[in-house]
Design a protein around this motif. Structure first.
Motif, PDB file in Angstrom:
ATOM      1  N   ALA A  18       0.551  -1.135  -0.392  1.00  0.00           N
ATOM      2  CA  ALA A  18       0.266  -0.290  -0.244  1.00  0.00           C
ATOM      3  C   ALA A  18       0.869   1.100   0.473  1.00  0.00           C
ATOM      4  O   ALA A  18       0.936   2.265  -0.407  1.00  0.00           O
ATOM      5  CB  ALA A  18      -1.198   0.400   1.024  1.00  0.00           C
ATOM      6  N   SER A  19       1.977   0.951   1.090  1.00  0.00           N
ATOM      7  CA  SER A  19       3.132   2.575   0.773  1.00  0.00           C
ATOM      8  C   SER A  19       3.797   2.730  -0.587  1.00  0.00           C
ATOM      9  O   SER A  19       3.910   3.714  -1.069  1.00  0.00           O
ATOM     10  CB  SER A  19       3.647   2.282   2.250  1.00  0.00           C
ATOM     11  OG  SER A  19       4.415   1.783   2.164  1.00  0.00           O
ATOM     12  N   VAL A  22       1.445   4.170  -2.986  1.00  0.00           N
ATOM     13  CA  VAL A  22       1.219   5.706  -3.378  1.00  0.00           C
ATOM     14  C   VAL A  22       2.948   6.181  -2.925  1.00  0.00           C
ATOM     15  O   VAL A  22       2.676   8.008  -4.437  1.00  0.00           O
ATOM     16  CB  VAL A  22       1.554   6.355  -1.591  1.00  0.00           C
ATOM     17  CG1 VAL A  22       1.200   7.945  -1.589  1.00  0.00           C
ATOM     18  CG2 VAL A  22       0.057   6.423  -0.817  1.00  0.00           C
ATOM     19  N   ILE A  25       3.355   6.040  -7.003  1.00  0.00           N
ATOM     20  CA  ILE A  25       2.495   6.966  -7.635  1.00  0.00           C
ATOM     21  C   ILE A  25       2.942   8.073  -7.752  1.00  0.00           C
ATOM     22  O   ILE A  25       3.243   8.736  -9.097  1.00  0.00           O
ATOM     23  CB  ILE A  25       1.772   7.016  -7.662  1.00  0.00           C
ATOM     24  CG1 ILE A  25      -0.163   5.930  -7.710  1.00  0.00           C
ATOM     25  CG2 ILE A  25       0.786   7.999  -7.940  1.00  0.00           C
ATOM     26  CD1 ILE A  25      -0.666   5.776  -7.050  1.00  0.00           C
ATOM     27  N   GLY A  26       4.073   8.623  -6.589  1.00  0.00           N
ATOM     28  CA  GLY A  26       4.459   9.836  -7.017  1.00  0.00           C
ATOM     29  C   GLY A  26       5.483  10.200  -8.002  1.00  0.00           C
ATOM     30  O   GLY A  26       5.886  11.110  -8.333  1.00  0.00           O
ATOM     31  N   ASN A 150       2.624  -3.582  -8.826  1.00  0.00           N
ATOM     32  CA  ASN A 150       2.659  -2.476  -7.992  1.00  0.00           C
ATOM     33  C   ASN A 150       2.869  -1.200  -8.866  1.00  0.00           C
ATOM     34  O   ASN A 150       2.778   0.040  -9.174  1.00  0.00           O
ATOM     35  CB  ASN A 150       3.246  -2.886  -6.881  1.00  0.00           C
ATOM     36  CG  ASN A 150       3.005  -0.925  -5.558  1.00  0.00           C
ATOM     37  OD1 ASN A 150       3.283  -0.318  -5.159  1.00  0.00           O
ATOM     38  ND2 ASN A 150       2.476  -1.421  -4.282  1.00  0.00           N
ATOM     39  N   ALA A 154       1.706   1.957 -10.641  1.00  0.00           N
ATOM     40  CA  ALA A 154       1.426   3.332 -10.136  1.00  0.00           C
ATOM     41  C   ALA A 154       1.924   3.789 -11.155  1.00  0.00           C
ATOM     42  O   ALA A 154       0.980   5.357 -12.032  1.00  0.00           O
ATOM     43  CB  ALA A 154       2.711   3.842  -9.686  1.00  0.00           C
ATOM     44  N   ASN A 178       4.877  14.374  -4.738  1.00  0.00           N
ATOM     45  CA  ASN A 178       6.004  13.392  -5.017  1.00  0.00           C
ATOM     46  C   ASN A 178       6.580  13.193  -3.345  1.00  0.00           C
ATOM     47  O   ASN A 178       7.483  12.030  -2.546  1.00  0.00           O
ATOM     48  CB  ASN A 178       6.833  13.819  -5.976  1.00  0.00           C
ATOM     49  CG  ASN A 178       7.856  12.206  -6.183  1.00  0.00           C
ATOM     50  OD1 ASN A 178       7.402  11.284  -6.102  1.00  0.00           O
ATOM     51  ND2 ASN A 178       9.547  12.296  -6.023  1.00  0.00           N
ATOM     52  N   ALA A 181       4.637  11.691  -0.579  1.00  0.00           N
ATOM     53  CA  ALA A 181       4.255  10.652  -0.680  1.00  0.00           C
ATOM     54  C   ALA A 181       4.970  10.002   0.043  1.00  0.00           C
ATOM     55  O   ALA A 181       4.879   8.781   0.722  1.00  0.00           O
ATOM     56  CB  ALA A 181       4.328  10.538  -2.240  1.00  0.00           C
ATOM     57  N   ALA A 184       4.386   8.094   3.294  1.00  0.00           N
ATOM     58  CA  ALA A 184       4.280   7.429   3.660  1.00  0.00           C
ATOM     59  C   ALA A 184       4.680   5.625   3.852  1.00  0.00           C
ATOM     60  O   ALA A 184       3.824   4.922   4.272  1.00  0.00           O
ATOM     61  CB  ALA A 184       2.984   6.593   2.469  1.00  0.00           C
TER      62      ALA A 184
END
Length: 434
Positions: A18-19, A22, A25-26, A150, A154, A178, A181, A184
């Motif tokens: 999950a982290s 994030v 994506i950033g 993952n 992203a 970014n 992020a 996380a």
């Protein structure tokens, strides 16, 4: 839970997944913003400048990856990850502040790209090996495949969001987001409990040489490294080639550039999900994926319209991700745990360190002869190395390929049986065997 997502039943891996989503994506948002600000704000559509930025980001991998791999074998991996993830977050925030203040110049981006490359070079090997502490050994291949899922989920989200944000609020805020992020990942690392213990290498002389000697004795790993080195140098330059194709060849803006990355990730995500189901990827899968990548990229290079080029991003993404994930898993699953950090550091060094050699060349070709030739050079280089590696492997490993019919189904199905005359119990043979 299906076999594809089996690793997600472990709490530590769920936190990581999950982290990392994030943060990834950033990261993809920053990559798009960085190339766009260089191409449109700091230069006049200079493919060479974008190539230099890409190169500077990866040059540190050439000099630091081997040492970073040894560090990953020696130290507390979770603490090291907290440091590297925090460092990348600070760099993102710093570049964002410069862009928002209007003080950013091209040399600033060069400097931040270099610093990010230094931190990434240290982060790469420990990130690759840390996954073994999150799941049991039997789930390692699945976890490696889900990591790729993952990363590419992203890539599906990040470029499109970046394009919209650039159009709405400008590139500076993309860098700021970014940087935030990465927090996380640090929080999730702090919350992990009961990690699976992995061997820690004791301090001794010649440990990097030990890792190199191990690789020299494994021709299967050498083949993967050679193929991935050439592909990375000339084929995996999507940031550069997509920016030039969108801006120069098709006359499109930031949103359309971001969409190219998102559609590329659709194919990559499909490839990653399929990879997560494989228990033990083989060298032949890496070579087969390289052939598919070369062919699909060659077709993409001659697409006459933006829509055609966009649609070809799907098979290109699928083939490239299958190749990358198979190479990663084939090495990790066949290497002794106490050497995994050093061996994976060489893999990361080859995968990322060859980019500085190829990116400026690809950028120059795109600037001098047109963006289509920048895409085509990647296809040609990949095809050549795949052919050479396949012929060499066929002759050296005495491969035998026979057509067979499967009797395990109601309707017999044809398949190819790959065998090797010498069946001695050797790690390399086990990595290659059908």
């Amino acid at each position: 839970m299906s076999a594809t997502f089996a690793s997600l039943k472990y709490r530590n891996y769920r936190l990581w997944f999950a982290s990392a989503l994030v943060a990834n994506i950033g990261t993809w948002m920053q990559r798009v913003a960085q190339d766009w600000v260089v191409l449109t704000l700091l230069t006049n559509n200079s493919g060479v400048a974008v190539g230099i930025v890409t190169a500077l980001q990866f040059i540190p991998h050439i000099f630091l990856s081997a040492w970073a791999g040894l560090l990953a074998d020696r130290v507390h991996r979770r603490k090291l990850l907290m440091i590297t993830q925090g460092g990348m977050g600070v760099l993102g925030l710093g570049l964002g502040v410069l862009v928002l203040s209007g003080a950013a110049e091209l040399w600033h981006v060069y400097g931040f790209a270099t610093l990010l490359g230094v931190v990434s070079a240290i982060d790469g090997p420990v990130r690759q090996t840390f996954v073994a502490q999150l799941v049991p050994a039997a789930r390692l291949a699945n976890a490696v495949g889900l990591n790729s899922t993952n990363f590419n989920a992203a890539r599906l989200i990040g470029p499109g969001v970046a394009g919209l944000l650039i159009a709405a609020v400008g590139t500076g805020w993309v860098f700021i987001i970014n940087g935030i992020a990465f927090g996380a990942v640090i929080i999730s690392l702090a919350r992990m409990r009961d990690l699976h213990a992995q061997p820690i290498a004791s301090r001794a002389k010649g440990q990097i040489r030990e890792g190199l000697a191990y690789i020299r004795g494994r021709s299967d790993i050498v083949v993967i490294l050679v193929v991935m080195g050439v592909v990375s140098a000339f084929g995996l330059n999507f940031q550069l080639t997509s920016a030039m194709m969108a801006r120069v060849e098709f006359g499109r803006g930031a949103s359309e550039y971001g969409i190219l990355g998102s559609v590329l990730a659709i194919g990559s995500l499909a490839g990653a999900l399929l990879a997560a189901r494989r228990e033990r990827p083989r060298v032949r899968l890496v070579l087969g994926a390289a052939f598919a990548f070369a062919i699909s990229m060659g077709i993409q290079a001659v697409m006459p319209t933006y829509l055609g080029y966009l649609l070809m991003c799907i098979p290109v993404g699928f083939a490239s991700l299958t190749m990358l994930t198979s190479a990663n898993a084939a090495i990790q699953l066949s290497v002794a745990p106490e050497l995994r950090g050093r061996v994976m550091s060489i893999y990361v060094m080859v995968l990322l360190g060859t980019t500085p050699l190829g990116s400026p060349v690809v950028g120059w070709i795109g600037e001098e002869f047109g963006p289509r030739y920048a895409v085509l050079i990647g296809a040609v280089a990949t095809l050549l190395v795949a052919v050479i590696a396949t012929v060499w492997a066929y002759r050296t490993w005495h491969v035998r390929v026979r057509a067979r019919l499967s009797r395990s189904h109601r309707i017999p199905r044809p398949y190819l049986q790959v065998t090797y005359p010498d069946r001695e119990p050797d790690p390399q043979k086990q990595a290659l065997a059908a």
